[in-house]
Design an enzyme around this catalytic site. Structure first.
Site, PDB file in Angstrom:
ATOM      1  N   GLY A  47       0.866  -1.179   0.000  1.00 47.70           N
ATOM      2  CA  GLY A  47       0.000   0.000   0.000  1.00 47.70           C
ATOM      3  C   GLY A  47       0.906   1.234   0.000  1.00 47.70           C
ATOM      4  O   GLY A  47       1.847   1.308   0.808  1.00 47.70           O
ATOM      5  N   ALA A  48       0.631   2.162  -0.919  1.00 46.66           N
ATOM      6  CA  ALA A  48       1.571   3.263  -1.166  1.00 46.66           C
ATOM      7  C   ALA A  48       1.988   4.036   0.102  1.00 46.66           C
ATOM      8  O   ALA A  48       3.183   4.161   0.384  1.00 46.66           O
ATOM      9  CB  ALA A  48       0.989   4.195  -2.224  1.00 46.66           C
ATOM     10  N   ASP A 220      -1.339   4.961  -6.454  1.00 44.23           N
ATOM     11  CA  ASP A 220       0.092   4.810  -6.150  1.00 44.23           C
ATOM     12  C   ASP A 220       0.920   5.973  -6.677  1.00 44.23           C
ATOM     13  O   ASP A 220       2.011   6.248  -6.180  1.00 44.23           O
ATOM     14  CB  ASP A 220       0.615   3.493  -6.711  1.00 44.23           C
ATOM     15  CG  ASP A 220       0.127   2.348  -5.853  1.00 44.23           C
ATOM     16  OD1 ASP A 220      -1.051   1.953  -6.008  1.00 44.23           O
ATOM     17  OD2 ASP A 220       0.893   1.874  -5.003  1.00 44.23           O
TER      18      ASP A 220
END
Ligand code: MRU
Length: 324
Positions: A47-48, A220
């Site tokens: 997860g960014a 992202d």
């Protein structure tokens, strides 16, 4: 209390191993830059925003051990190419820490974590205003507490809208091949008691023809013109949403904006091990030697995105993000 992806514990970084969820809750103790880099590459943490936080704390580990911060930053930046939050967090720690000493680097990392949690709450508040009453909402991947400092981006909007009584039901795409929707989003939604159904990715189209009022996804990397890299499958959802006249909303903190990219064509797209496609839990599901192509992300043109929600505001097209 909502789950956390990672936790600084006096002299090491504890990382909740997302590869083992939802079956087992196992914490990895990262004590070196290499431990953190491996956890990011192998997607124990993903997860960014969360990989940015892990990398920031990786620099604290480097400072604690007296390792070179710039070597550590280079190693961590090389782990995953698509999410710009990773590089953003590394640059931010290096430029904002008052010295290369451990306490200063740790303080800078903690500040990023606190700010990300705050940003998610603000994204939730702004985004919930876009959600219609009684909404049936479609989402992909995992954008919740596990992917951020807490609350979540797209899932944060769902959480905030649910608290306001606006959400009738969530549909979570399973998100092949790593199954972040099935393993992680389903886990978070169940803990919150939010009504939802998990769907096979291929069910999204027919569902959108009848039963979806709102689509919300994470990001992202977002280029200056709004082109958005996010989990593979997001682009298909955006095309389907446009066809069916359904709002398609992207949620992300400002740390996901990359105004240095004029459009999405320059965004590096991570290609992962083809065995993520040809095997399930280590068991082959394709003929031996079968070629496979495994991009982890795709790019959705900004022209297909109804709104981009950041912690500061709701952005509408045409998007023109610039350096602040
Ligand atoms: O490969 P992953 O699991 O790191 O991909 C995650 C996503 O694509 C998320 O949608 C994105 O990082 C936003 S998380 C708030």
């Amino acid at each position: 209390m909502s789950v956390v992806a990672l936790e600084w514990r006096s002299d090491h970084l504890a990382i909740l191993d997302q590869r083992r969820l939802p079956g087992s809750v196992v914490w990895l103790n990262a004590r070196s830059v290499e431990d953190v880099a491996a956890a990011i590459s192998d997607m124990a943490v993903r997860g960014a925003p969360a990989i940015g936080l892990a990398a920031a704390y990786g620099l604290a580990l480097a400072a604690l051990r007296g390792d070179s911060l710039s070597d550590a930053a280079d190693r961590l930046a090389a782990t995953r190419p698509t999410a710009v939050n990773l590089k953003w967090a590394l640059d931010r720690v290096v430029s904002q820490a008052l010295s290369e000493g451990f306490e200063a680097v740790l303080a800078a990392a903690k500040q990023i974590e606190d700010e990300d949690r705050e940003a998610n709450r603000a994204i939730g508040r702004h985004g919930a205003e876009l959600v219609p009453h009684g909404a049936r909402i479609l989402t992909i991947c995992n954008t919740g507490s596990l992917a951020t400092g807490g609350h979540g981006t797209a899932l944060g909007i769902i959480r905030s809208a649910y608290e306001q009584g606006k959400v009738r039901k969530v549909y979570a795409c399973e998100t092949r091949p790593r199954l972040q929707g099935a393993r992680l989003t389903a886990w978070e939604l169940m803990q919150d008691g939010i009504p939802f159904s998990l769907i096979a990715d291929g069910a999204a189209g027919s569902l959108m023809a009848r039963n979806i009022d709102f689509v919300v996804v994470g990001a992202d990397r977002i280029a200056a013109n709004g082109d958005t890299a996010n989990k593979l499958g997001t682009y298909s959802l955006a095309v389907l949403a446009r066809h069916h006249g359904i709002p398609f909303v992207v949620a992300a903190p400002s740390s996901t904006l990359d105004p240095s990219m004029p459009d999405g064509s320059g965004i590096p797209i991570e290609e992962r091990d083809p065995r993520e496609i040809t095997e399930i839990e280590g068991v082959s599901v394709a003929p031996s030697g079968c070629p496979a192509y495994n991009p982890a992300f795709d790019v959705t043109p900004g022209s297909l995105i109804t709104a981009i929600v950041t912690e500061t505001e709701v952005h509408h097209p045409p998007y023109t993000f610039a350096d602040v």
